[in-house]
Design an enzyme around this catalytic site. Structure first.
Site, PDB file in Angstrom:
ATOM      1  N   HIS A 185      -8.685  -3.748  -2.761  1.00  0.00           N
ATOM      2  CA  HIS A 185      -7.814  -3.161  -1.931  1.00  0.00           C
ATOM      3  C   HIS A 185      -8.205  -1.576  -1.766  1.00  0.00           C
ATOM      4  O   HIS A 185      -8.454  -1.170  -0.901  1.00  0.00           O
ATOM      5  CB  HIS A 185      -6.433  -3.181  -2.225  1.00  0.00           C
ATOM      6  CG  HIS A 185      -5.394  -2.425  -1.472  1.00  0.00           C
ATOM      7  ND1 HIS A 185      -4.539  -2.992  -0.787  1.00  0.00           N
ATOM      8  CD2 HIS A 185      -5.126  -0.934  -1.337  1.00  0.00           C
ATOM      9  CE1 HIS A 185      -3.711  -1.990  -0.004  1.00  0.00           C
ATOM     10  NE2 HIS A 185      -4.347  -0.995  -0.395  1.00  0.00           N
ATOM     11  N   GLU A 186      -8.543  -1.250  -3.245  1.00  0.00           N
ATOM     12  CA  GLU A 186      -8.972   0.158  -3.249  1.00  0.00           C
ATOM     13  C   GLU A 186     -10.311   0.488  -2.837  1.00  0.00           C
ATOM     14  O   GLU A 186     -10.629   1.515  -2.142  1.00  0.00           O
ATOM     15  CB  GLU A 186      -8.825   0.866  -4.818  1.00  0.00           C
ATOM     16  CG  GLU A 186      -7.433   0.640  -5.469  1.00  0.00           C
ATOM     17  CD  GLU A 186      -6.330   0.999  -4.588  1.00  0.00           C
ATOM     18  OE1 GLU A 186      -6.537   2.357  -4.057  1.00  0.00           O
ATOM     19  OE2 GLU A 186      -5.138   0.521  -4.509  1.00  0.00           O
TER      20      GLU A 186
ATOM     21  N   HIS B 211     -10.254   0.942   0.785  1.00  0.00           N
ATOM     22  CA  HIS B 211      -9.809   2.415   0.977  1.00  0.00           C
ATOM     23  C   HIS B 211     -11.074   3.213   1.143  1.00  0.00           C
ATOM     24  O   HIS B 211     -11.019   4.113   2.023  1.00  0.00           O
ATOM     25  CB  HIS B 211      -8.847   2.975   0.196  1.00  0.00           C
ATOM     26  CG  HIS B 211      -7.367   2.571   0.322  1.00  0.00           C
ATOM     27  ND1 HIS B 211      -6.709   3.049   1.394  1.00  0.00           N
ATOM     28  CD2 HIS B 211      -6.492   1.878  -0.629  1.00  0.00           C
ATOM     29  CE1 HIS B 211      -5.535   2.437   1.485  1.00  0.00           C
ATOM     30  NE2 HIS B 211      -5.287   2.158   0.442  1.00  0.00           N
TER      31      HIS B 211
ATOM     32  N   CYS C 183       0.873  -1.183   0.063  1.00  0.00           N
ATOM     33  CA  CYS C 183       0.029  -0.169   0.069  1.00  0.00           C
ATOM     34  C   CYS C 183       0.822   1.241   0.048  1.00  0.00           C
ATOM     35  O   CYS C 183       1.890   1.368   0.663  1.00  0.00           O
ATOM     36  CB  CYS C 183      -0.927  -0.067   1.127  1.00  0.00           C
ATOM     37  SG  CYS C 183      -1.969   1.468   1.190  1.00  0.00           S
TER      38      CYS C 183
END
Ligand SMILES: [Zn+2]
Length: 182
Positions: free
Chosen positions: A131-132, A135, A89
């Site tokens: 993953h995004e 976020h 990250c």
């Protein structure tokens, strides 16, 4: 100011759920451009708006032959298959930890112009899309780990000597650098 500083672990914006985008205007398109240029500069594979301090549901991604952006993304999982492997990250520079993810994902959202768009991802791209999207919910990849892995990760994070400006000098192969960070 197209290339923006990336917020590091510990910044509260990274643990705050981001807001839905409601206005698809020039400002949104500028945000996508800034994200793209910052991601390119950092040689990452994905970057979410909260990582540059903007709490909106927007991210950009660059995978091997697919690049793009998604606004207000929602994930669908077409099967139950999983993958396990290293994940990094840009907000935790220099650190990679094995993280379990779903293997296949369909991400539905909008372009910065407000047109519906769908991205079908497997493997690394699927990992990046998950993953995004995390976020945007204020979730970091270390939150996806089981207890033992998370403990080891937290130890490495505590030992990482970030000063908020320069990432630690960690040797990473160019391939990993180009494809691992998200
Ligand atoms: Zn990240």
């Amino acid at each position: 100011m197209p290339i923006r500083p990336v917020r590091l672990f510990g910044d509260p914006v990274l643990t705050t759920p981001a807001d839905q985008v409601t206005t698809f205007d020039a400002e949104l398109r500028r945000l996508v451009r800034d994200l793209d240029e910052t991601l390119y500069d950092q040689r990452g594979s994905g970057l979410a708006a909260p990582q540059i301090g903007v709490s909106l549901r927007v991210f950009v991604f660059h995978d091997e032959d697919v690049a793009g952006h998604l606004v207000n993304p929602v994930l669908d999982f077409p099967d139950e298959e999983e993958q396990d492997g290293p994940e990094g990250c840009l907000s935790l520079p220099g650190l990679y930890f094995d993280t379990k993810r779903r293997l296949n994902v369909v991400a539905k959202g909008f372009t910065a112009s407000g047109d519906p768009v769908q991205v079908v991802g497997a493997g690394h791209l699927a990992r990046c899309l998950q993953h995004e999207t995390d976020h945007l919910d204020g979730v970091l990849f270390i939150d996806r780990m089981d207890r033992d892995r998370r403990k080891a990760a937290m130890r490495a994070i505590r030992e990482a000597d970030w000063n908020g400006i320069a990432p630690p000098a960690v040797k990473i192969s160019p391939h990993r650098m180009a494809n691992g960070y998200t």
